[in-house]
Design an enzyme around this catalytic site. Structure first.
Site, short mmCIF file in Angstrom:
data_model
loop_
_atom_site.label_atom_id
_atom_site.label_comp_id
_atom_site.label_asym_id
_atom_site.label_seq_id
_atom_site.Cartn_x
_atom_site.Cartn_y
_atom_site.Cartn_z
N HIS A 97 6.57 1.22 -3.96
CA HIS A 97 5.55 2.27 -4.04
C HIS A 97 6.07 3.43 -4.88
CE1 HIS A 97 8.02 4.63 -1.39
NE2 HIS A 97 8.15 3.56 -0.63
N ASP A 379 11.60 -0.25 -1.02
CA ASP A 379 12.99 -0.46 -1.47
C ASP A 379 13.65 -1.58 -0.66
OD1 ASP A 379 13.06 1.03 0.85
OD2 ASP A 379 14.51 2.51 0.15
#
Ligand SMILES: *[C@@H]1O[C@H](CO)[C@@H](O)[C@H](O)[C@H]1NC(C)=O
Ligand SMILES: *[C@@H]1O[C@H](CO)[C@@H](O)[C@H](O)[C@H]1NC(C)=O
Length: 480
Positions: A97, A379
């Site tokens: 994102h 991540d």
């Protein structure tokens, strides 16, 4: 070794380009005196990128700037580079994102005032921003698997909520989408103009920031797409492991990795001192301050040019930031050496890689479905995939990072299919563990699909060092 160096050099060059375009003075947080060798940021701007002027890889401020990924002029990228006789068959995109508001607050301080509404007269801006908002307001719940249909389709709070995507985050993915549009649609005609719903596969975790990032990328890729042709699936696991998430050995690797992380932290007395100082400033016990993961919030201050918080007792400052960020870099280095994270990653990334080669294999059989797949993730999704692929030199996934698998067909030998792997626009195909040696015997600038398939079906488990040759056995190995 030579190629590893070339890889570093490529990354470094890309990084330097991004850096030079920024001008250090942009950030009032950075004292001008940090400019190296007395070179002012003005003269830095003029010089050509030169590897010699590249700051050392451990410069925490430089690393943090890369992490922010502040949108600037169009970047150069190597997606879609192939000889003329190659035809693009399918593309599989994994994104982190975009820029988000922190997930944690620094105790007893005012949280940074960042506006998460999308407006034209604020930087960074993208020409499609207003059209994106207007298109999102026409969306309906029918395009989303539950519970995604209860999420807002774009950020809209005057004071960001925790973890909310910011305007920067939206712009980052509009840019990603537009870049992929120019390459894959305009140049390589991956999809026909009248593409159908089953040619696109979309999947996201259940956070508003991943859904909205996926939508922004999709809007940049297919402006004014028909809502009726769009369906976002919901992925409950950040590993995107769907029905194969149960894997006890993976969890054991993770526990050992967390133990390693903890021991490394204890060894760093400068870090402990820094946490102590910061705890005094905000007047909470050191333990509480550390548990609040202050670097997450400090990165938000840093990326948004907002001063670090102050109290009556003083201010959190750049030196604190540098110490914690430097420790993060050290931690990543030790993580690579100790290989516990690699074990976690090989098992953690298997299901999603397996799913991806499944899609690729169906496309090689001439099926015209799921030619463009987008996974909007975190991540903690991209990092294990990178590690599992053997891309240990790759940097930690920045905001709006993109990892792309391209599938190509050789028109001169239609039965031969090849893959390219790209991370943030850099071709990393020959740095993967399954294709490191290939370029030495082949003039083709790509990796045979079979290499990737063999790796995912078997060699990933062999790399774990046990005798397992499949996912189930590797996940349930006794006596690990
Ligand atoms: C960063 O903040 C400083 C001080 O508030 C300001 O002078 C500077 O213009 C800001 N930079 C940008 C690019 O907004
Ligand atoms: C891998 O994918 C195949 C289909 O392509 C599926 O049958 C198999 O169950 C998958 N394995 C795992 C461990 O996800």
């Amino acid at each position: 070794m030579l190629f590893r160096n070339r890889f570093l050099l490529l990354l470094a060059l890309a990084a330097l380009l991004a850096f030079v375009s920024l001008s250090l003075q942009f950030f009032h947080l950075i004292p001008v005196s940090t400019a190296k060798n007395g070179v002012s940021s003005k003269s830095r701007k003029r010089i050509m990128p030169d590897p010699v002027t590249e700051p050392p890889v451990t410069d925490p401020v430089y690393e943090a700037l890369l992490y922010c990924n502040i949108p600037s002029v169009a970047e150069r990228s190597m997606e879609g580079h192939a000889p003329h006789h190659f035809k693009l068959v399918s593309v599989h995109v994994f994104i982190r994102h975009g820029d988000r508001y922190p997930l944690y607050v620094i105790p007893k301080t005012k949280r940074p005032e960042i506006d998460c509404t999308l407006v034209a007269n604020r930087k960074p801006y993208h020409p499609k921003l207003e059209a994106f908002v207007s298109h999102m307001s026409k969306g309906s719940g029918a395009s989303f698997e539950s519970p995604l249909n209860s999420l807002p389709l774009y950020p809209n709070h005057p004071l960001c909520e925790m973890g909310e995507l910011t305007q920067t985050g939206v712009v980052q993915h509009l840019q990603n989408g537009q870049l992929l549009r120019d390459i894959y649609l305009k140049k390589h005609k991956l999809l026909p103009n009248d593409w159908s719903a089953d040619q696109i596969y979309l999947e996201t975790t259940g956070k508003s920031r991943t859904l909205q990032s996926g939508l922004a990328l999709l809007y940049g890729f297919l402006p004014d797409f028909d809502w009726k042709k769009i369906y976002f699936r919901h992925q409950p696991s950040a590993l995107f492991c769907s029905g194969s998430c149960y894997c006890p050995v993976r969890n054991q690797y993770l526990e050992k990795e967390q133990r390693r992380q903890y021991l490394l932290r204890l060894k760093n007395s400068q870090l402990e001192k820094t946490y102590g100082e910061m705890a005094k400033i905000v007047d909470v016990p050191t333990k509480q301050l550390r548990a609040a993961n202050p670097i997450d919030s400090m990165l938000c201050h840093f990326c948004h040019n907002v001063s670090f918080p102050c109290t009556r007792n003083g201010c959190v400052d750049m030196e604190h930031f540098k110490v914690i960020k430097t420790h993060q870099i050290e931690d990543e280095r030790e993580r690579r050496e100790k290989k516990l994270y690699l074990g976690y990653s090989l098992l953690g990334a298997h299901p999603i890689l397996n799913q991806t080669i499944g899609r690729m294999q169906r496309a090689t059989e001439g099926r015209k479905e799921e030619l463009f797949a987008l996974y909007s993730a975190h991540d903690v999704t991209l990092s294990p995939v990178l590690s599992a692929l053997g891309l240990s030199e790759a940097r930690f996934p920045r905001f709006a990072a993109r990892l792309i698998f391209e599938l190509w067909q050789d028109r001169e030998k239609p039965s031969e299919h090849s893959v390219r792997i790209l991370y943030n626009g850099v071709d990393v195909t020959f740095h993967t563990s399954f294709c490191q040696d290939h370029h030495k015997h082949s003039p083709k600038p790509m990796c045979p699909l079979e290499n990737l398939v063999r790796f995912v079906k078997r060699d990933m488990f062999v790399a774990l060092g046990g005798s397992s040759t499949n996912y189930y056995d590797a996940c349930h190995r006794e006596g690990f």
